[in-house]
Design a protein around this motif. Structure first.
Motif, PDB file in Angstrom:
ATOM      1  N   GLN A   1       0.263 -19.826  -9.799  1.00  0.00           N
ATOM      2  CA  GLN A   1       1.030 -18.654  -9.395  1.00  0.00           C
ATOM      3  C   GLN A   1       0.077 -17.474  -9.278  1.00  0.00           C
ATOM      4  N   PHE A   2       0.035 -16.862  -8.099  1.00  0.00           N
ATOM      5  CA  PHE A   2      -0.822 -15.711  -7.839  1.00  0.00           C
ATOM      6  C   PHE A   2       0.033 -14.485  -7.567  1.00  0.00           C
ATOM      7  N   GLU A   3      -0.362 -13.381  -8.158  1.00  0.00           N
ATOM      8  CA  GLU A   3       0.276 -12.103  -7.860  1.00  0.00           C
ATOM      9  C   GLU A   3      -0.812 -11.150  -7.389  1.00  0.00           C
ATOM     10  N   ILE A   4      -0.662 -10.660  -6.181  1.00  0.00           N
ATOM     11  CA  ILE A   4      -1.591  -9.667  -5.646  1.00  0.00           C
ATOM     12  C   ILE A   4      -0.926  -8.309  -5.777  1.00  0.00           C
ATOM     13  N   LYS A   5      -1.595  -7.431  -6.518  1.00  0.00           N
ATOM     14  CA  LYS A   5      -1.086  -6.083  -6.740  1.00  0.00           C
ATOM     15  C   LYS A   5      -1.929  -5.121  -5.918  1.00  0.00           C
ATOM     16  N   LEU A   6      -1.250  -4.287  -5.126  1.00  0.00           N
ATOM     17  CA  LEU A   6      -1.951  -3.317  -4.296  1.00  0.00           C
ATOM     18  C   LEU A   6      -1.212  -1.993  -4.324  1.00  0.00           C
ATOM     19  N   ASP A   7      -1.958  -0.908  -4.135  1.00  0.00           N
ATOM     20  CA  ASP A   7      -1.324   0.409  -4.216  1.00  0.00           C
ATOM     21  C   ASP A   7      -0.902   0.948  -2.853  1.00  0.00           C
ATOM     22  N   SER A   8      -1.050   0.146  -1.815  1.00  0.00           N
ATOM     23  CA  SER A   8      -0.559   0.536  -0.490  1.00  0.00           C
ATOM     24  C   SER A   8       0.839  -0.052  -0.297  1.00  0.00           C
ATOM     25  N   GLU A   9       1.846   0.802  -0.421  1.00  0.00           N
ATOM     26  CA  GLU A   9       3.216   0.331  -0.239  1.00  0.00           C
ATOM     27  C   GLU A   9       3.433  -0.150   1.199  1.00  0.00           C
ATOM     28  N   LEU A  10       2.816   0.530   2.160  1.00  0.00           N
ATOM     29  CA  LEU A  10       2.949   0.130   3.566  1.00  0.00           C
ATOM     30  C   LEU A  10       2.463  -1.301   3.763  1.00  0.00           C
TER      31      LEU A  10
END
Length: 139
Positions: free
Chosen positions: A72-81
């Motif tokens: 299970q991979f979760e990619i967290k990014l701060d670009s909501e777009l």
């Protein structure tokens, strides 16, 4: 199921301007698996954000091989777009992003059935942001 968390960030100074990506990968216990930082030339912020996600997926394939299908991979990014575009909530209006979107989509379908994209505030993405700035500063 094993869980891997990935923080990605991309940034451009000038937008467009000199840009870089940062990828920060940790395991379930919070141990750092890998850090990636790379200057990518002149680009927009959004292009750099997409490139960071694509680089993260390619890096995960190198590290885990065929096992990516069972993790299970979760990619967290701060670009909501970008997060909303990758989860099909928003349309992509910038034609230059489409090839990266397709590349990410194809990687997801072929190798990452347990992948989620999560928007996080900038304050929760400090390590990936640090890597972007190090790459931009030539460190």
């Amino acid at each position: 199921m094993q869980k891997i968390t990935v923080h990605t960030d991309g940034g451009a100074r000038g937008n467009p301007g000199p840009s870089a990506i940062g990828v920060y990968i940790t395991d379930a216990s919070g141990q750092v698996v890998r850090e990636v930082k790379q200057a990518i030339g002149n680009a927009t912020n959004n292009f750099a954000e997409y490139q960071a996600v694509a680089t993260a997926l390619e890096t995960l394939k190198q590290i885990y091989g065929k096992a990516t299908k069972t993790i299970q991979f979760e990619i967290k990014l701060d670009s909501e777009l970008v997060q909303k575009q990758l989860t099909h909530e928003y349309q992509i209006k910038e034609p230059g992003l489409v090839p990266l979107f397709i590349m990410i989509h194809n990687l997801r379908v072929s190798s990452f059935p347990n992948l989620t994209f999560t928007h996080v505030p900038r304050a929760e993405n400090k390590e990936a942001d640090r890597l972007v700035n190090e790459a931009l500063d030539g460190k």
